[in-house]
Scaffold this active site. Structure first.
Site, PDB file in Angstrom:
ATOM      1  N   CYS A  51       5.103 -10.288 -23.504  1.00  0.00           N
ATOM      2  CA  CYS A  51       4.797 -11.682 -22.919  1.00  0.00           C
ATOM      3  C   CYS A  51       3.192 -11.753 -23.188  1.00  0.00           C
ATOM      4  O   CYS A  51       2.677 -11.014 -22.676  1.00  0.00           O
ATOM      5  CB  CYS A  51       5.382 -11.858 -21.314  1.00  0.00           C
ATOM      6  SG  CYS A  51       5.082 -13.289 -20.853  1.00  0.00           S
ATOM      7  N   CYS A  55       0.178 -11.173 -15.854  1.00  0.00           N
ATOM      8  CA  CYS A  55       0.511 -10.759 -14.652  1.00  0.00           C
ATOM      9  C   CYS A  55       0.538  -9.421 -14.314  1.00  0.00           C
ATOM     10  O   CYS A  55       1.312  -8.597 -15.111  1.00  0.00           O
ATOM     11  CB  CYS A  55       2.017 -11.283 -14.403  1.00  0.00           C
ATOM     12  SG  CYS A  55       2.181 -12.922 -15.005  1.00  0.00           S
ATOM     13  N   CYS A  58       3.484  -6.932 -13.918  1.00  0.00           N
ATOM     14  CA  CYS A  58       4.685  -7.121 -14.532  1.00  0.00           C
ATOM     15  C   CYS A  58       4.940  -6.066 -15.677  1.00  0.00           C
ATOM     16  O   CYS A  58       3.877  -5.959 -16.557  1.00  0.00           O
ATOM     17  CB  CYS A  58       4.877  -8.668 -15.248  1.00  0.00           C
ATOM     18  SG  CYS A  58       6.415  -8.891 -16.061  1.00  0.00           S
ATOM     19  N   CYS A  95      21.596 -15.585 -13.386  1.00  0.00           N
ATOM     20  CA  CYS A  95      20.136 -16.212 -13.667  1.00  0.00           C
ATOM     21  C   CYS A  95      19.633 -15.278 -14.781  1.00  0.00           C
ATOM     22  O   CYS A  95      19.721 -14.275 -14.840  1.00  0.00           O
ATOM     23  CB  CYS A  95      19.182 -15.537 -12.467  1.00  0.00           C
ATOM     24  SG  CYS A  95      19.994 -16.248 -10.733  1.00  0.00           S
ATOM     25  N   CYS A 126      21.046 -20.359 -13.473  1.00  0.00           N
ATOM     26  CA  CYS A 126      19.571 -20.447 -13.122  1.00  0.00           C
ATOM     27  C   CYS A 126      19.028 -19.881 -14.366  1.00  0.00           C
ATOM     28  O   CYS A 126      19.360 -18.850 -15.095  1.00  0.00           O
ATOM     29  CB  CYS A 126      19.445 -19.644 -12.098  1.00  0.00           C
ATOM     30  SG  CYS A 126      17.632 -19.685 -11.603  1.00  0.00           S
ATOM     31  N   CYS A 186      14.043 -22.957  -7.536  1.00  0.00           N
ATOM     32  CA  CYS A 186      13.970 -21.607  -6.898  1.00  0.00           C
ATOM     33  C   CYS A 186      12.430 -21.228  -6.992  1.00  0.00           C
ATOM     34  O   CYS A 186      12.038 -20.908  -8.224  1.00  0.00           O
ATOM     35  CB  CYS A 186      14.924 -20.734  -7.813  1.00  0.00           C
ATOM     36  SG  CYS A 186      14.649 -19.032  -7.273  1.00  0.00           S
ATOM     37  N   ARG A 258      15.916 -15.324  -0.586  1.00  0.00           N
ATOM     38  CA  ARG A 258      16.537 -14.398  -1.418  1.00  0.00           C
ATOM     39  C   ARG A 258      15.868 -12.988  -1.135  1.00  0.00           C
ATOM     40  O   ARG A 258      14.457 -12.909  -1.607  1.00  0.00           O
ATOM     41  CB  ARG A 258      16.876 -14.323  -2.764  1.00  0.00           C
ATOM     42  CG  ARG A 258      17.505 -13.208  -3.481  1.00  0.00           C
ATOM     43  CD  ARG A 258      17.810 -13.513  -5.129  1.00  0.00           C
ATOM     44  NE  ARG A 258      18.454 -14.752  -5.232  1.00  0.00           N
ATOM     45  CZ  ARG A 258      18.289 -15.829  -5.812  1.00  0.00           C
ATOM     46  NH1 ARG A 258      17.406 -15.836  -6.586  1.00  0.00           N
ATOM     47  NH2 ARG A 258      19.075 -16.921  -5.930  1.00  0.00           N
TER      48      ARG A 258
HETATM   49  N1  SAM Z   1       8.190 -15.050 -17.334  1.00  0.00           N
HETATM   50  C1  SAM Z   1       8.674 -16.181 -16.356  1.00  0.00           C
HETATM   51  C2  SAM Z   1       7.589 -16.434 -15.256  1.00  0.00           C
HETATM   52  O1  SAM Z   1       6.910 -15.681 -14.933  1.00  0.00           O
HETATM   53  O2  SAM Z   1       7.889 -17.421 -14.604  1.00  0.00           O
HETATM   54  C3  SAM Z   1       9.929 -15.446 -15.696  1.00  0.00           C
HETATM   55  C4  SAM Z   1      10.074 -14.131 -15.323  1.00  0.00           C
HETATM   56  S1  SAM Z   1       9.149 -13.273 -14.042  1.00  0.00           S
HETATM   57  C5  SAM Z   1       9.609 -11.616 -14.295  1.00  0.00           C
HETATM   58  C6  SAM Z   1       9.788 -13.888 -12.555  1.00  0.00           C
HETATM   59  C7  SAM Z   1       9.194 -13.256 -11.381  1.00  0.00           C
HETATM   60  O3  SAM Z   1       9.575 -11.814 -11.072  1.00  0.00           O
HETATM   61  C8  SAM Z   1       7.629 -13.109 -11.369  1.00  0.00           C
HETATM   62  O4  SAM Z   1       7.317 -14.437 -11.032  1.00  0.00           O
HETATM   63  C9  SAM Z   1       7.470 -12.151 -10.148  1.00  0.00           C
HETATM   64  O5  SAM Z   1       7.422 -13.022  -8.673  1.00  0.00           O
HETATM   65  C10 SAM Z   1       8.647 -11.428 -10.128  1.00  0.00           C
HETATM   66  N2  SAM Z   1       8.488  -9.991 -10.708  1.00  0.00           N
HETATM   67  C11 SAM Z   1       7.987  -9.696 -11.756  1.00  0.00           C
HETATM   68  N3  SAM Z   1       7.915  -8.423 -11.965  1.00  0.00           N
HETATM   69  C12 SAM Z   1       7.887  -7.957 -10.652  1.00  0.00           C
HETATM   70  C13 SAM Z   1       7.609  -6.547 -10.185  1.00  0.00           C
HETATM   71  N4  SAM Z   1       7.276  -5.474 -10.973  1.00  0.00           N
HETATM   72  N5  SAM Z   1       8.165  -6.360  -9.177  1.00  0.00           N
HETATM   73  C14 SAM Z   1       8.224  -7.470  -8.140  1.00  0.00           C
HETATM   74  N6  SAM Z   1       8.592  -8.550  -8.484  1.00  0.00           N
HETATM   75  C15 SAM Z   1       8.450  -8.900  -9.891  1.00  0.00           C
HETATM   76 FE1  SF4 Z   2       5.287 -12.694 -18.347  1.00  0.00          FE
HETATM   77 FE2  SF4 Z   2       5.898 -11.023 -16.767  1.00  0.00          FE
HETATM   78 FE3  SF4 Z   2       4.064 -12.840 -16.170  1.00  0.00          FE
HETATM   79 FE4  SF4 Z   2       6.923 -13.724 -16.506  1.00  0.00          FE
HETATM   80  S1  SF4 Z   2       5.799 -12.406 -14.714  1.00  0.00           S
HETATM   81  S2  SF4 Z   2       5.032 -14.753 -17.373  1.00  0.00           S
HETATM   82  S3  SF4 Z   2       7.526 -12.216 -17.893  1.00  0.00           S
HETATM   83  S4  SF4 Z   2       4.107 -11.274 -17.616  1.00  0.00           S
END
Ligand code: SAM
Ligand code: SF4
Ligand code: DTB
Length: 335
Positions: A51, A55, A58, A95, A126, A186, A258
């Site tokens: 990606c 973040c 992530c 989802c 979703c 959501c 959730r």
């Molecule tokens: N890429 C898309 C986005 O960021 O909107 C969708 C997938 S992203 C993985 C969805 C959410 O998962 C993130 O906004 C975050 O809140 C949660 N998330 C991701 N990695 C996580 C982690 N290591 N621990 C807890 N929540 C996590």
């Molecule tokens: Fe990409 Fe992970 Fe951020 Fe979603 S949470 S935008 S998958 S880096």
């Protein structure tokens, strides 16, 4: 117009004695929901890793060296098979997540076809695909997408420290596009990023003051991922986590909350207290996107112990297809 919540008022809720807060949250919860009913959703990553966003929590950001297997878009057949499996295990919403900044128009036919096919199975759908434009949102809505997940994650102030490749306002703009398309929203956050109660209050004010607030609010507990800047973060205190659920229930009384990522690190007592505080939805199935979740067997045991039961399947097209699992012994025995 829903009641406008001031950050100060929300922050004051956090300062209440724990048991008073729990009592208040459970009272609000019972005014709007059957306290024994839990909505269950199953997650699947349809495109994993690489990606472009940064973040800091992530596993899927291309900026960090994490231990995940990158995967291109999954074949439609594989996605449908996983949805069928989830349905047979009692899940009522499927989802799908993609590690994108935003979907490309050329991906739309694939996504629309999957939505239609899963809807035909009698499940809710979703998707979480990053930012989407108006045209894409309309296409997803027309295909029958029920929910779009797009988290605000934390307070506007804290956000800049966690993600630099997009702005808080970009997230709010996408939420507005989703809302206007008719897809249900959501949106929630993550706890354990190093935030304080004031950040939690600011996040909840953002969510509560959306008009209307999101129908579904995932509260994730950080899953610490080796290789990310957050791999050594302090674990959030159990009671601070439960309190945040309680405050969410009080300020957003009618939405599903959730208990999302991080349940694997919670014991049964902690999860039970989260349900007491007003959580009424979980991710069900032994995998989240890249990390493990509690097994179905563990969750069914938990449900039995706490006399909880899954929300009935959605009513879809044909009345004959409606399966009601509520309080149905067969449901537990089928697992
Ligand atoms: N890429 C898309 C986005 O960021 O909107 C969708 C997938 S992203 C993985 C969805 C959410 O998962 C993130 O906004 C975050 O809140 C949660 N998330 C991701 N990695 C996580 C982690 N290591 N621990 C807890 N929540 C996590
Ligand atoms: Fe990409 Fe992970 Fe951020 Fe979603 S949470 S935008 S998958 S880096
Ligand atoms: C949400 O709020 N949590 C889910 C879902 N929306 C897409 C994702 C959790 C990811 C947990 C870490 C992982 O599996 O990589």
């Amino acid at each position: 117009m829903n009641k406008k919540w001031e950050v100060k008022k929300i922050h004051e809720l956090f300062k209440q004695p724990f048991l008073n807060l729990m009592y208040q949250a459970q009272t609000v919860h019972r005014n709007h929901f059957d306290p024994h009913e839990i909505q269950i959703s199953t997650l699947l990553s349809i495109k994993t890793g690489l990606c472009p966003e940064d973040c800091k929590y992530c596993a899927q950001s291309s900026r960090y060296k994490t231990n995940i297997k990158n995967e291109k878009l999954l074949d439609t057949e594989k996605v449908l098979k996983e949805a069928e499996k989830a349905k047979n295990l009692g899940s009522n919403r499927f989802c799908m997540g993609a590690a994108w900044k935003k979907p490309k128009d050329r991906d739309m036919p694939y996504l629309l076809n999957i939505i239609k096919k899963i809807k035909n199975m009698g499940m809710e759908t979703c998707m979480t695909l990053g930012s989407i434009n108006k045209n894409q949102a309309i296409q997803l809505a027309d295909a029958g997408l029920d929910f779009y997940n797009h988290n605000l994650d934390t307070s506007p102030k804290m956000y800049k420290k966690i993600i630099t490749t997009r702005k808080y306002q970009d997230r709010l703009d996408t939420l507005n596009i989703i809302r206007k398309s008719g897809i249900k929203v959501c949106s929630g956050g993550i706890l354990g990023l190093g935030e304080k109660n004031i950040d939690r209050a600011e996040l909840l004010a953002q969510l509560a003051n959306l008009n209307p607030p999101p129908e579904s609010i995932p509260i994730n507990m950080l899953v610490k991922i080796k290789g990310t800047p957050m791999e050594n973060n302090h674990v959030i205190n159990t009671f601070d986590f439960i309190k945040t659920i309680a405050v969410t229930r009080i300020v957003i009384p009618k939405s599903y909350i959730r208990l999302s990522a991080g349940r694997e690190a919670m014991n049964k007592n902690m999860q039970a207290m989260c349900f007491m505080a007003g959580a009424n939805s979980i991710f069900y199935g032994c995998k989240l996107l890249t990390k493990n979740n509690n097994t179905e067997k563990e969750d069914i045991e938990l449900f039995k112990m706490l006399d909880l039961y899954p929300k009935k399947h959605v009513i879809n097209h044909d009345e004959k297809d409606i399966k009601i699992f509520n309080k149905n012994k067969k449901y537990y025995n089928a697992i």
